[in-house]
Design an enzyme around this catalytic site. Structure first.
Site, PDB file in Angstrom:
ATOM      1  N   LEU A  60       0.792  -1.227   0.000  1.00 37.20           N
ATOM      2  CA  LEU A  60       0.000   0.000   0.000  1.00 37.20           C
ATOM      3  C   LEU A  60       0.827   1.282   0.000  1.00 37.20           C
ATOM      4  CD1 LEU A  60      -2.872  -1.139   2.368  1.00 37.20           C
ATOM      5  CD2 LEU A  60      -2.766  -1.211  -0.130  1.00 37.20           C
ATOM      6  N   CYS A  61       2.132   1.152  -0.204  1.00 39.27           N
ATOM      7  CA  CYS A  61       2.980   2.349  -0.317  1.00 39.27           C
ATOM      8  C   CYS A  61       2.830   2.954  -1.705  1.00 39.27           C
ATOM      9  CB  CYS A  61       4.451   1.990  -0.083  1.00 39.27           C
ATOM     10  SG  CYS A  61       4.868   1.830   1.648  1.00 39.27           S
ATOM     11  N   HIS A  62       2.786   4.278  -1.747  1.00 37.18           N
ATOM     12  CA  HIS A  62       2.732   4.975  -3.027  1.00 37.18           C
ATOM     13  C   HIS A  62       4.098   4.951  -3.692  1.00 37.18           C
ATOM     14  CE1 HIS A  62      -0.732   6.698  -0.895  1.00 37.18           C
ATOM     15  NE2 HIS A  62      -1.260   6.784  -2.105  1.00 37.18           N
TER      16      HIS A  62
ATOM     17  N   ASP B 190      24.107 -10.832   5.310  1.00 34.78           N
ATOM     18  CA  ASP B 190      24.329 -11.853   4.285  1.00 34.78           C
ATOM     19  C   ASP B 190      25.806 -12.007   3.955  1.00 34.78           C
ATOM     20  OD1 ASP B 190      23.553 -13.750   2.232  1.00 34.78           O
ATOM     21  OD2 ASP B 190      23.977 -12.166   0.785  1.00 34.78           O
TER      22      ASP B 190
ATOM     23  N   MET C  86       8.841   5.251   4.892  1.00 32.66           N
ATOM     24  CA  MET C  86       8.912   3.833   4.547  1.00 32.66           C
ATOM     25  C   MET C  86      10.126   3.555   3.664  1.00 32.66           C
ATOM     26  SD  MET C  86       6.641   2.512   6.344  1.00 32.66           S
ATOM     27  CE  MET C  86       6.920   0.853   5.774  1.00 32.66           C
ATOM     28  N   GLU C  87      10.420   4.461   2.744  1.00 33.06           N
ATOM     29  CA  GLU C  87      11.588   4.303   1.878  1.00 33.06           C
ATOM     30  C   GLU C  87      12.872   4.319   2.707  1.00 33.06           C
ATOM     31  OE1 GLU C  87       8.232   5.241  -0.664  1.00 33.06           O
ATOM     32  OE2 GLU C  87       8.887   6.045   1.239  1.00 33.06           O
TER      33      GLU C  87
END
Length: 140
Positions: free
Chosen positions: A57-59, A108, A93-94
């Site tokens: 739901l992120c733009h 990793d 969010m980014e």
């Protein structure tokens, strides 16, 4: 005791994928390399740019800038991701995705030499919102 080598770093110090083509097939139930920090920075930037594909739901946002800063110490590494845009919604969010993927990349690439690594305390440090009349203007 022989020192373990980073599996994702070539003899010349460049990041490389591990060649697994000659390894036998096996069942793996594991959860989820040049320069580890440079690779982590690139991964964080790429991830920030792909946030809308990762989180439903992120733009999709036009990112003006993404920076990933990594500070190492004897206790580990601290990653800070800064994202900027001019738009109708924020970029927290980014920034969070960028920081998290940078940390996962370090994990990793270093798991061959450190089996006890942990990723801790990922959180938003600050969110700065500017209103249109405070945005920088091009000089005429």
């Amino acid at each position: 005791m022989k020192m373990r080598q980073l599996s994702h770093v070539g003899a010349d110090g460049r990041a490389q994928m591990v060649d697994v083509s000659t390894k036998p097939m096996s069942k793996n139930d594991q959860v989820a390399k040049g320069n580890v920090l440079a690779t982590a920075r690139i991964a964080g930037i790429q991830a920030a740019k792909q946030t809308a594909q990762l989180i439903p739901l992120c733009h999709t946002l036009p990112l003006g800038e993404v920076k990933v800063d990594i500070v190492t110490s004897n206790d580990g590494a601290e990653v800070k991701c800064t994202a900027q845009t001019i738009g109708q919604t924020g970029v927290e969010m980014e920034a969070l995705v960028g920081a998290t993927v940078a940390l996962l990349t370090i994990y990793d690439m270093c798991k061959a030499v450190d089996k006890e690594m942990r990723i801790l305390d990922v959180h938003l440090l600050e969110k700065i919102k500017s209103v249109p009349d405070q945005l920088p203007r091009d000089s005429e």
